[in-house]
Scaffold this active site. Structure first.
Site, PDB file in Angstrom:
ATOM      1  N   ASP A  27       0.851  -1.183   0.000  1.00 43.93           N
ATOM      2  CA  ASP A  27       0.000   0.000   0.000  1.00 43.93           C
ATOM      3  C   ASP A  27       0.887   1.233   0.000  1.00 43.93           C
ATOM      4  OD1 ASP A  27      -2.054   2.058   0.828  1.00 43.93           O
ATOM      5  OD2 ASP A  27      -3.272   0.238   1.046  1.00 43.93           O
ATOM      6  N   ASP A  28       0.507   2.260  -0.767  1.00 43.31           N
ATOM      7  CA  ASP A  28       1.303   3.495  -0.747  1.00 43.31           C
ATOM      8  C   ASP A  28       0.783   4.488   0.288  1.00 43.31           C
ATOM      9  OD1 ASP A  28      -0.976   4.558  -1.862  1.00 43.31           O
ATOM     10  OD2 ASP A  28      -0.014   5.276  -3.702  1.00 43.31           O
ATOM     11  N   LEU A  29      -0.281   4.100   1.002  1.00 40.23           N
ATOM     12  CA  LEU A  29      -0.870   4.889   2.087  1.00 40.23           C
ATOM     13  C   LEU A  29      -1.450   6.216   1.625  1.00 40.23           C
ATOM     14  CD1 LEU A  29       1.737   4.214   4.940  1.00 40.23           C
ATOM     15  CD2 LEU A  29      -0.303   2.898   4.321  1.00 40.23           C
ATOM     16  N   ALA A  75      -6.156   1.116  -5.834  1.00 37.69           N
ATOM     17  CA  ALA A  75      -6.833   1.915  -6.862  1.00 37.69           C
ATOM     18  C   ALA A  75      -7.069   3.332  -6.365  1.00 37.69           C
ATOM     19  CB  ALA A  75      -8.176   1.284  -7.235  1.00 37.69           C
ATOM     20  N   ILE A  77      -9.983   5.955  -6.286  1.00 37.47           N
ATOM     21  CA  ILE A  77     -11.403   5.605  -6.267  1.00 37.47           C
ATOM     22  C   ILE A  77     -12.341   6.803  -6.187  1.00 37.47           C
ATOM     23  CG2 ILE A  77     -10.970   3.349  -5.217  1.00 37.47           C
ATOM     24  CD1 ILE A  77     -11.790   4.592  -2.513  1.00 37.47           C
ATOM     25  N   TYR A 141     -12.698   7.598 -13.469  1.00 36.32           N
ATOM     26  CA  TYR A 141     -12.531   6.521 -12.484  1.00 36.32           C
ATOM     27  C   TYR A 141     -13.091   5.216 -13.034  1.00 36.32           C
ATOM     28  CZ  TYR A 141     -14.081   3.420  -8.758  1.00 36.32           C
ATOM     29  OH  TYR A 141     -14.348   2.300  -8.009  1.00 36.32           O
ATOM     30  N   VAL A 184     -21.524   6.845   1.392  1.00 41.19           N
ATOM     31  CA  VAL A 184     -22.665   7.590   1.923  1.00 41.19           C
ATOM     32  C   VAL A 184     -23.091   7.092   3.300  1.00 41.19           C
ATOM     33  CG1 VAL A 184     -24.357   6.146   0.695  1.00 41.19           C
ATOM     34  CG2 VAL A 184     -24.964   8.477   1.384  1.00 41.19           C
ATOM     35  N   ILE A 200     -27.939  15.573   1.365  1.00 42.39           N
ATOM     36  CA  ILE A 200     -28.252  14.700   0.235  1.00 42.39           C
ATOM     37  C   ILE A 200     -28.033  15.477  -1.059  1.00 42.39           C
ATOM     38  CG2 ILE A 200     -30.071  13.421  -0.945  1.00 42.39           C
ATOM     39  CD1 ILE A 200     -31.372  12.995   1.796  1.00 42.39           C
TER      40      ILE A 200
END
Length: 307
Positions: A27-29, A75, A77, A141, A184, A200
């Protein structure tokens, strides 16, 4: 596995360790964090390497001929971010996937590629979206994730590399971000606990098929190691959806305000997301176990304890 310190990645690590596997995480964090995997630091079967999946040699350094599988979760995201900066999503989601596939080809390692339901065309999805539903990415994306899937399929057909493509629907639960980059359910639940209005975007009639994260993690591991799933694209959903308006009502406490605000990326909004998980059930025997009400309560308790 890549993306090991991310929200879903953390739960996949947990599932793998529970099943007795040794996990080498990458993971690249940038999206994930050490906090997510802190409880595994002392585990003798888990090791986290900090590195960029798109850099040549990083993934291959973690694989050898004895590796059972590579679960690829790393990814970019964020839909809005992809509209503002498509290059970053291409670099991580497409180039990074190529790096993973090449490393797996060199060691003949099976791949569980975690994609997204956002690649589907959202027209005429009343009956639920199955894996034969047309694709139509509405953001860079989604486009980069579909490109990654196509690349993975080419390695399956061109090199006979064991690849399974996984498309979970909207996943939520503990360790998910609660800011704009979060989901959400986590955003609403956190704001409710803080006594802030639930905002919303748009009219709130858009719907989501919400999967609790332990169900998603179990799906990812089941599918990655299944011989029957090799070469397949498989959805994970609950088979039911809920409008954002109804979700807000479910989460909001009696004194919490619910507001409608202008949408910040209406051009890529998905009006209805409803997944058909029949294929996952047939191939893997998988089905969701955690109801939305129970999942929200688990998330609420975790947020209170983690604050």
């Amino acid at each position: 596995m890549t993306g090991a310190a991310g929200f879903i990645g953390r739960w996949v690590v947990d599932e793998l360790l529970e099943r007795g596997y040794t996990v080498h995480g990458l993971d690249d964090l940038s999206n994930g964090s050490r906090h997510n995997v802190a409880e595994f630091d002392s585990h003798d079967r888990f090791e986290l390497t900090v590195g960029d999946v798109s850099e040549a040699g990083v993934v291959s350094g973690l694989l050898d001929e004895d590796t059972d599988a590579c679960i690829h979760l790393a990814a970019e995201i964020d839909v809005q971010e992809s509209l503002d900066d498509p290059e970053s999503h291409f670099e991580t989601n497409v180039v990074g996937t190529e790096r993973v596939l090449e490393a797996c080809r060199e060691t003949d390692t099976r791949v569980g590629l975690v994609g997204t339901c956002m690649v589907y065309d959202m027209i005429d999805s009343e009956a639920g979206i199955d894996e034969t539903h047309p694709t139509k990415p509405a953001s860079p994306y989604a486009g980069s994730k579909l490109a990654a899937e196509n690349l993975a399929e080419s390695y399956y057909h061109g090199y006979d590399l064991p690849v399974t493509i996984l498309r979970p629907f909207n996943t939520y639960g503990p360790f998910q971000k609660t800011g704009m980059a979060g989901g959400v359910v986590s955003i609403f639940t956190n704001r409710d606990l803080d006594g802030k209005p639930l905002k919303i975007f748009g009219d709130g009639t858009q719907t989501r098929d919400l999967v609790y994260v332990t169900d998603t993690a179990r799906f990812i591991v089941d599918a990655t190691f299944s011989e029957a799933a090799v070469g397949e694209i498989i959805n994970a959903g609950t088979g039911s959806d809920i409008s954002i308006n109804d979700l807000a009502e479910l989460i909001a406490s009696d004194d919490t305000e619910i507001r409608h605000v202008e949408h910040h990326h209406p051009q890529s909004e998905v009006q209805k997301l409803l997944g058909d998980y029949e294929k996952a059930n047939e191939l893997l025997g998988w089905e969701p176990e955690v109801s939305l009400e129970e999942g929200v309560e688990r998330l609420r308790q975790w947020l209170q304890e983690d604050s």
